[in-house]
Write a protein that holds these residues in place. Structure first.
Motif, PDB file in Angstrom:
ATOM      1  N   GLN A 112      -6.730  -2.104  -5.726  1.00  0.00           N
ATOM      2  CA  GLN A 112      -6.685  -2.493  -4.210  1.00  0.00           C
ATOM      3  C   GLN A 112      -8.070  -2.863  -3.361  1.00  0.00           C
ATOM      4  O   GLN A 112      -8.023  -3.881  -3.154  1.00  0.00           O
ATOM      5  N   LYS A 113      -8.661  -2.664  -4.382  1.00  0.00           N
ATOM      6  CA  LYS A 113     -10.061  -3.332  -4.559  1.00  0.00           C
ATOM      7  C   LYS A 113     -10.742  -4.866  -4.646  1.00  0.00           C
ATOM      8  O   LYS A 113     -10.806  -5.481  -4.085  1.00  0.00           O
ATOM      9  N   LYS A 158      -6.192   2.833  -7.719  1.00  0.00           N
ATOM     10  CA  LYS A 158      -7.185   2.520  -6.804  1.00  0.00           C
ATOM     11  C   LYS A 158      -7.911   0.945  -7.070  1.00  0.00           C
ATOM     12  O   LYS A 158      -8.760   0.478  -6.277  1.00  0.00           O
ATOM     13  N   ARG A 192       0.032  -5.539  -8.473  1.00  0.00           N
ATOM     14  CA  ARG A 192      -0.010  -4.451  -9.145  1.00  0.00           C
ATOM     15  C   ARG A 192       0.044  -2.878 -10.196  1.00  0.00           C
ATOM     16  O   ARG A 192      -0.884  -2.260 -10.430  1.00  0.00           O
ATOM     17  N   PHE A 250      -4.398  -9.710  -2.875  1.00  0.00           N
ATOM     18  CA  PHE A 250      -2.786  -9.165  -2.767  1.00  0.00           C
ATOM     19  C   PHE A 250      -2.137 -10.881  -2.431  1.00  0.00           C
ATOM     20  O   PHE A 250      -2.565 -11.951  -2.737  1.00  0.00           O
ATOM     21  N   LEU A 308       0.845  -1.229   0.253  1.00  0.00           N
ATOM     22  CA  LEU A 308      -0.346   0.356  -0.138  1.00  0.00           C
ATOM     23  C   LEU A 308       0.539   1.183   0.002  1.00  0.00           C
ATOM     24  O   LEU A 308      -0.060   2.325  -0.524  1.00  0.00           O
ATOM     25  N   ASP A 330       2.227   1.438  -3.468  1.00  0.00           N
ATOM     26  CA  ASP A 330       0.631   2.392  -4.748  1.00  0.00           C
ATOM     27  C   ASP A 330       1.040   3.902  -4.082  1.00  0.00           C
ATOM     28  O   ASP A 330       0.950   4.405  -5.026  1.00  0.00           O
TER      29      ASP A 330
END
Length: 181
Positions: free
Chosen positions: A33-34, A30, A44, A38, A9, A12
């Motif tokens: 992340q949703k 974004k 990502r 992981f 995170l 990111d």
């Protein structure tokens, strides 16, 4: 990186800070992340600079009998997702994706030393589900995502896309992994 989700995170966030004008990258991070589970590595963020390195790929779809069908495609990244255009709407890959949108997309670097795999579901946009003028604009945007140069004759390209009943395919990621150096 430690492999800790909190470190991912932080990575990111740093990428967003370093590239504040890259709206597609922001949307991608974004969304990832949703939606992207992981996986222990910052997969990502592997789209960063992706277009500049890779324009070749393979899309693998599912045949009705369960076997895999793979096709080579010229590809790019549009709004944070892999994208390509098929100028044959009745091709095996498009037929398969209309029946079953699950697919795997692989893109490799010119020297075959870097690669990214995206497992997900295809979204198909064509003249049957999109107004003609919107489709024309979208095809031009996608062309620029999949090419190093502008088209020399947009009017000719627009006419060819209508004549060939072009289909835009984007892959909405469920899982992303690869090797980037």
């Amino acid at each position: 990186l430690s492999g800790n989700p909190n470190d991912i995170l932080k990575t990111d966030q740093k990428v967003i800070e370093l590239f504040p004008k890259d709206k597609a990258l922001y949307r991608w991070i974004k969304m990832a992340q949703k939606k992207v589970k992981f996986q222990g590595l910052p997969s990502r963020i592997c789209w960063l600079g992706y277009k500049e390195r890779n324009l070749r790929g393979v899309i693998s779809t599912n045949r009705p009998n369960g076997s895999t069908h793979s096709s080579i495609v010229v590809c790019g990244v549009y709004e944070g997702k892999p994208v390509f255009v098929s100028v044959y709407p009745k091709s095996q890959k498009i037929t398969n994706l209309r029946r079953d949108p699950k697919c795997t997309f692989l893109s490799v670097s010119a020297d075959w030393r870097e690669w990214v795999t995206v497992e997900g579901e295809a979204s198909l946009v064509d003249y049957n589900n999109t107004p003609k003028e919107d489709m024309r604009k979208l095809l031009r945007e996608v062309y620029m995502c999949c090419s190093d140069t502008k088209h020399p004759d947009w009017a000719d390209n627009d006419a060819a896309m209508v004549r060939q009943e072009a289909v835009i395919v984007t892959v909405v990621p469920n899982r992303v992994y690869g090797l980037l150096r």
